[in-house]
Design an enzyme around this catalytic site. Sequence first.
Site, PDB file in Angstrom:
ATOM      1  N   ASP A 220       7.243 -13.135  10.966  1.00 36.15           N
ATOM      2  CA  ASP A 220       6.115 -12.632  11.497  1.00 36.15           C
ATOM      3  C   ASP A 220       4.734 -13.242  11.840  1.00 36.15           C
ATOM      4  OD1 ASP A 220       5.043 -10.482  13.611  1.00 36.15           O
ATOM      5  OD2 ASP A 220       4.253  -9.746  12.388  1.00 36.15           O
ATOM      6  N   GLU A 470       9.376 -12.620   1.304  1.00 37.80           N
ATOM      7  CA  GLU A 470      10.611 -11.947   1.475  1.00 37.80           C
ATOM      8  C   GLU A 470      11.731 -11.805   1.982  1.00 37.80           C
ATOM      9  OE1 GLU A 470       8.488  -9.126   5.177  1.00 37.80           O
ATOM     10  OE2 GLU A 470       6.860  -8.705   3.917  1.00 37.80           O
ATOM     11  N   TYR A 523       4.364  -1.526   3.576  1.00 36.35           N
ATOM     12  CA  TYR A 523       3.345  -1.292   4.316  1.00 36.35           C
ATOM     13  C   TYR A 523       3.353   0.689   4.350  1.00 36.35           C
ATOM     14  CZ  TYR A 523       2.627  -6.210   5.201  1.00 36.35           C
ATOM     15  OH  TYR A 523       1.799  -7.763   5.481  1.00 36.35           O
ATOM     16  N   GLU A 559       1.267  -7.568  -0.554  1.00 39.72           N
ATOM     17  CA  GLU A 559       0.513  -7.700   0.895  1.00 39.72           C
ATOM     18  C   GLU A 559       0.178  -5.760   0.622  1.00 39.72           C
ATOM     19  OE1 GLU A 559       2.704  -9.090   3.596  1.00 39.72           O
ATOM     20  OE2 GLU A 559       2.801 -10.957   3.117  1.00 39.72           O
TER      21      GLU A 559
END
Length: 681
Positions: A220, A470, A523, A559
Amino acid sequence: MHLTINLKCRKLEIWAFSLSSLFLVCYILKFTLALIILNKEIETSRGMLYPRESETREVRTLDGIWNFVRSDETNPTQGIRDGWFKDDLSKSMPTIPMPVPASYNDITTEQALRDHVGTVWYDRKFFVPRSWGQDQRVWLRFGSVHYEAFVWINGRSAVKHEMGHLPFETEVTHLLKYGAENRITVMCDNALIQTTVPQGKISEMANDDGVTIIQSYTFDFFNYAGIHRSVHLYTTPKTFIEEVEIKTNLSENNTVGTVDYSITVNGTAANEAENTLFARLQIYNREGVQVANVTSDSKLVGSLQVDNVKPWWPYLMHSDPGYLYELEIRLYAAKEQLLDVYRLKVGIRTLSWTNTTFLINGKPIYFRGFGRHEDADVRGRGLDNALMARDFNLLKWIGANAYRTSHYPYSEESMQFADQHGIMIIDECPSVDTENFNQVLLDRHKSSLEQLVHRDRNHPSVVMWSIANEPRTGQVNADTYFQFVANYTRSLDSTRPITAAIAVPSNDDKAGRHLDIISFNRYNAWYSNTGRLDMVTQRVISEATGWNKKYDKPVLMSEYGADTLEGLHLQPAFVWSEEFQTEVFSRHFKAFDALRRQKWFIGEFVWNFADFKTAQTYTRVGGNKKGVFTRARQPKAAAHLLRQRYFALGREVDQCNVPNDLFTYIADVGGSNVKHDSTDL
């Protein structure tokens, strides 16, 4: 008759079954071979010391405006076939001016260049002084070209390098014209496939004009490309200091420092048995006073002792963080003949870790920081010293003591800045969203780590290696793959712990057992249970606890965050608003404070430091907006909340002083418990 037909049918059935079985066997064999990964040897780097002037070395930069050509996407090798490198690019194709260092994507107003897939070409001319051709060697060094680079000097091949974000160099003594004009030509290829690091895919799709080339990737952030960092020419003596490896230690009470060194020499004198080389090493403090010295033997390996040492401490852990000494190395041949001089900064500190804690100089660390990107308007991922200085000022303003180089190695200049400012670095290689594990990918992954460790091993700010972001660690073969990657990284440097930022659930993960520190990304209230602020705190506590229970290792959250459109205010808090980002942070803070009491939870990293550009998608309005700061490096509302938290943690954990402007004065309310200034901490 019927018998004959039945026999023929039976034979056809047997033949069809045999053919199907053969196809099945071939498929299984192919699949099995794909799963076999071998731990092969990797070619190691040499040299790559940062270019520095000295009594024996000269350095000049080739930064500036170069000539630039974009290749036809459907014919990316045309320039090779037609020999564009043999003469000025302008004689083969029309050129445009292009700044170096910079990403080329956002320099012009052309969509075709912004989204270009494949090769581009650069060239420029430069003079080399006549004196450089006398009894010395000349080297060409690139700080970074993304992704693959081919370089020619005066039409002759000089070097090829694959791997963005990392330096490469080559000797060009024999390729240059001295006291005359020279030409350098660079072909850069930004194509990412399943065996590059990072991975991507190339495909063809129909468009209104026929067919177009599409580069896709799962990570991303925008795949900026070009000559991203400085280009240097530098000289060395014929026999010179090629490599220096430094390791430091402290006595139990941190009063005596030890600097272990290993020097590698390149050149003719180094190969002559009768010519015994030795080095004199001196360490100078910040005031320029010599505090240690030693003369090496011919092995060029030894140590220096610094009494009353000033250790390297992280920001806010000490009143004088980031203390650096200067190490001066003088290489001599027989009869005291000075051959070479090289200087570098040294921070003296120790690292250690257990299954519950991480320590610097014997003191436990609680990380509070960011994931970041090297990203800015116009210049993309290109080196920008003004922006770098601004970023470090903001890091210190907000009270952060660390960041991760997500998701690739950052510039050498930024690593030097981190050393000076006492900012701890989790140093990450370019492996992001790693999947489809195979032999070629493994070899390149290991090579990226070898180049990274070789470049950054002497930086005191580097406290941890991150071997991936990730990765798909729930896939078949992830266990073996990351065992090889982690063990290889340890073989390069056993003085720092190894981590990876993992996003799969702990129950599915196969890589964590090979790491020293567990880092996880999640998230809550954004990608998971969007908008549900009541589904954050307990989920963070539960997931962190699950990681610790599974692996019995220190855990940090690498994160968390929420996209926020600057200036959007909604009450009650609603996704994309500044109020929502503030609330998401607050709910995480509550979880982190509960986890800190468990001792094995060692840090919190916001995603992201600043807004950054991504590929075009309907889920991104001008890029990823999870930054605490805008892309122009101005604070959002959450930045002020985060600043108060980071300094509050610094006050509690490290007994640091807090800024006078941390809290805005509200009112004198007598003896109540209302907080209105920094004394309330």
